[in-house]
Structures are given as structure tokens and as C-alpha cells.
Design an enzyme around this catalytic site. Structure first.
Site, mmCIF file in Angstrom:
data_model
loop_
_atom_site.group_PDB
_atom_site.id
_atom_site.type_symbol
_atom_site.label_atom_id
_atom_site.label_comp_id
_atom_site.label_asym_id
_atom_site.label_seq_id
_atom_site.Cartn_x
_atom_site.Cartn_y
_atom_site.Cartn_z
ATOM 1 N N GLY A 48 -1.147 55.702 -5.591
ATOM 2 C CA GLY A 48 -0.920 54.542 -4.724
ATOM 3 C C GLY A 48 0.387 54.478 -3.966
ATOM 4 N N ASP A 106 2.395 45.451 -12.092
ATOM 5 C CA ASP A 106 1.546 44.310 -12.449
ATOM 6 C C ASP A 106 1.965 43.805 -13.830
ATOM 7 O OD1 ASP A 106 -0.483 42.546 -12.982
ATOM 8 O OD2 ASP A 106 -2.122 43.919 -12.565
ATOM 9 N N LYS A 134 4.384 41.675 -9.348
ATOM 10 C CA LYS A 134 3.723 40.424 -9.765
ATOM 11 C C LYS A 134 4.503 39.849 -10.945
ATOM 12 C CE LYS A 134 -0.991 41.870 -8.463
ATOM 13 N NZ LYS A 134 -2.329 42.254 -8.967
ATOM 14 N N PHE A 155 -5.472 40.030 -6.351
ATOM 15 C CA PHE A 155 -5.855 41.429 -6.173
ATOM 16 C C PHE A 155 -5.701 41.813 -4.712
ATOM 17 C CE2 PHE A 155 -8.549 45.117 -5.584
ATOM 18 C CZ PHE A 155 -8.051 45.926 -6.607
ATOM 19 N N ASP A 162 -5.652 50.592 -3.799
ATOM 20 C CA ASP A 162 -7.077 50.862 -3.663
ATOM 21 C C ASP A 162 -7.974 49.900 -4.419
ATOM 22 O OD1 ASP A 162 -6.219 51.961 -6.238
ATOM 23 O OD2 ASP A 162 -8.264 52.742 -6.352
HETATM 24 P P1 IMP Z 1 0.690 47.830 -14.657
HETATM 25 O O1 IMP Z 1 0.840 48.885 -15.704
HETATM 26 O O2 IMP Z 1 -0.110 46.659 -15.124
HETATM 27 O O3 IMP Z 1 2.017 47.387 -14.073
HETATM 28 O O4 IMP Z 1 -0.240 48.487 -13.578
HETATM 29 C C1 IMP Z 1 0.109 48.842 -12.334
HETATM 30 C C2 IMP Z 1 -1.052 49.607 -11.715
HETATM 31 O O5 IMP Z 1 -2.239 48.802 -11.667
HETATM 32 C C3 IMP Z 1 -0.719 49.938 -10.288
HETATM 33 O O6 IMP Z 1 -0.063 51.190 -10.191
HETATM 34 C C4 IMP Z 1 -2.069 49.900 -9.602
HETATM 35 O O7 IMP Z 1 -2.695 51.158 -9.683
HETATM 36 C C5 IMP Z 1 -2.881 48.905 -10.411
HETATM 37 N N1 IMP Z 1 -2.901 47.561 -9.775
HETATM 38 C C6 IMP Z 1 -2.322 46.430 -10.251
HETATM 39 N N2 IMP Z 1 -2.546 45.395 -9.430
HETATM 40 C C7 IMP Z 1 -3.272 45.877 -8.393
HETATM 41 C C8 IMP Z 1 -3.810 45.264 -7.190
HETATM 42 O O8 IMP Z 1 -3.654 44.064 -6.904
HETATM 43 N N3 IMP Z 1 -4.510 46.089 -6.366
HETATM 44 C C9 IMP Z 1 -4.710 47.413 -6.626
HETATM 45 N N4 IMP Z 1 -4.230 48.019 -7.725
HETATM 46 C C10 IMP Z 1 -3.515 47.258 -8.611
HETATM 47 MG MG MG Z 2 0.044 52.950 -9.015
#
Ligand code: IMP
Ligand code: MG
Length: 179
Positions: A48, A106, A134, A155, A162
């Protein structure tokens, strides 16, 4: 910038490419000041982060380098996934100033595990730049050093982000309608 549809879901315009570029320019200015006289190694987290990393890397006027890593989730690909493994890291990180480049933080699980793994390789420093953050989501003690935009728990897609592998090529960022 009109509505777009993926997997039967409607997404509406959220952050324009122009706004993204302005913000990248601000972040690049900060990085130039904070890393003056140094040669940071940008580590782009695939998939991403590639559009953000490409634009940020070019906007930073320093003698910097870029490399690419991928995280393998042991369990699925969702943010509930367990421990991730770093793939593709070939550089010697010892004594390097690392700037990890992420598309979105996230829950913070992905980035906290990654930073922990990188620190074990004795770099001089590790900082995190993320296009989107976030903050309302549960955090794992990692606060990104450079944040493009703080957004609510919605989202979003586009500019690298993606939905089932699609929509990464959108030049603007879109949010799920009614989300
Ligand atoms: P974390 O480990 O929860 O911080 O996850 C982050 C990963 O979740 C990112 O690298 C994205 O691949 C995916 N992700 C989290 N939120 C979104 C979103 O709103 N749209 C698309 N992918 C997301
Ligand atoms: Mg990512």
C-alpha cells in the site's frame, strides 16, 4: 472526482491528490530539517505505501536511499492478523537512520511489530511516516513521527490503499459511503 464503485460498494471523494501533495511537501520539509547532514534509508512497506513512498522520497531533498519490504501475516490479511514477518530486507541496518513509510496505521499492530524487528538490527534510529493515521483505534504504543492525515475510523481506498487488491491506482482517496 466522482463516486466510484468496487465490489458493489460506493466510495465518495475524501482527500484530493492536490491536498495529499501539499501535505507530503510539508512532511518533506520537516524531514529535511530533522535529518540535515544525514542519509536516511526510507523503508517502504509494500504493497500500500508505494505511491506515498515514491512522492515523499522524491520530495525530500537529502542524500537518502529507499528500499522495500513486505510483511507476511501469519494469519489472514486483516488487521486482526497475528505476528508479521519481514520479507525482502537485505540491507545492513546497523547505524542507519531508518524512516519506515506506511500507507495507514489503523490498530498499530503492523507497525509496532515492524519497528520492534527493525530495532533489533541496531539502526541509529527508527522513525515512522504514515500517510494516514486512525488515532481512535487501539494503539500498540507506537505513535507515528510523521502523519499525513489523522482520520476517523472509516474505510478508505485509493492512493495505494486497496479493497481486495483493487483501487490502489486511484489518484485521490475515497471513503466508503455512509461509513
Ligand atoms: P494495523 O496493523 O491495524 O495498523 O493495520 C494497518 C493495515 O491495515 C494497513 O497497512 C492496511 O493494509 C490495512 N488497512 C487499515 N485500514 C484500512 C483502510 O481504511 N483501507 C484500506 N486498508 C486499510
Ligand atoms: Mg499497508
Amino acid at each position: 472526482m466522482d463516486k466510484v464503485t468496487y465490489n458493489g460498494m460506493n466510495f465518495v471523494p475524501y482527500i484530493t491528490n492536490e491536498t495529499i501533495q501539499e501535505r507530503i511537501s510539508d512532511l518533506a520539509g520537516r524531514i529535511e530539517k530533522e535529518y540535515e547532514g544525514r542519509s536516511p534509508l526510507f523503508l517502504c512497506v509494500l504493497n500500500g505505501a508505494f505511491p506515498f513512498a515514491a512522492d515523499l522520497f522524491r520530495a525530500v531533498n537529502l542524500d537518502s536511499e529507499i528500499s522495500f519490504i513486505r510483511l507476511k501475516s501469519y494469519e489472514g490479511t486483516s488487521t486482526t492478523g497475528k505476528i508479521k514477518e519481514v520479507l525482502g530486507l537485505t540491507e545492513n541496518l546497523e547505524g542507519r537512520d531508518i524512516i519506515v513509510v506506511e500507507d495507514i496505521v489503523d490498530t498499530g499492530r503492523t507497525i509496532s511489530k515492524l519497528v520492534e524487528d527493525l530495532k533489533a538490527k541496531n539502526p541509529a534510529s527508527v522513525r515512522v511516516a504514515t500517510l494516514l493515521f486512525k488515532p481512535a483505534a487501539e494503539q500498540c504504543g507506537v505513535v507515528p513521527d510523521y502523519v499525513g492525515f489523522e482520520i476517523p475510523t472509516k474505510f478508505i481506498i485509493g492512493f495505494g490503499l486497496d479493497l481486495d487488491g483493487k483501487a490502489r491506482n486511484l489518484r485521490d482517496i475515497y471513503v466508503l459511503e455512509g461509513n
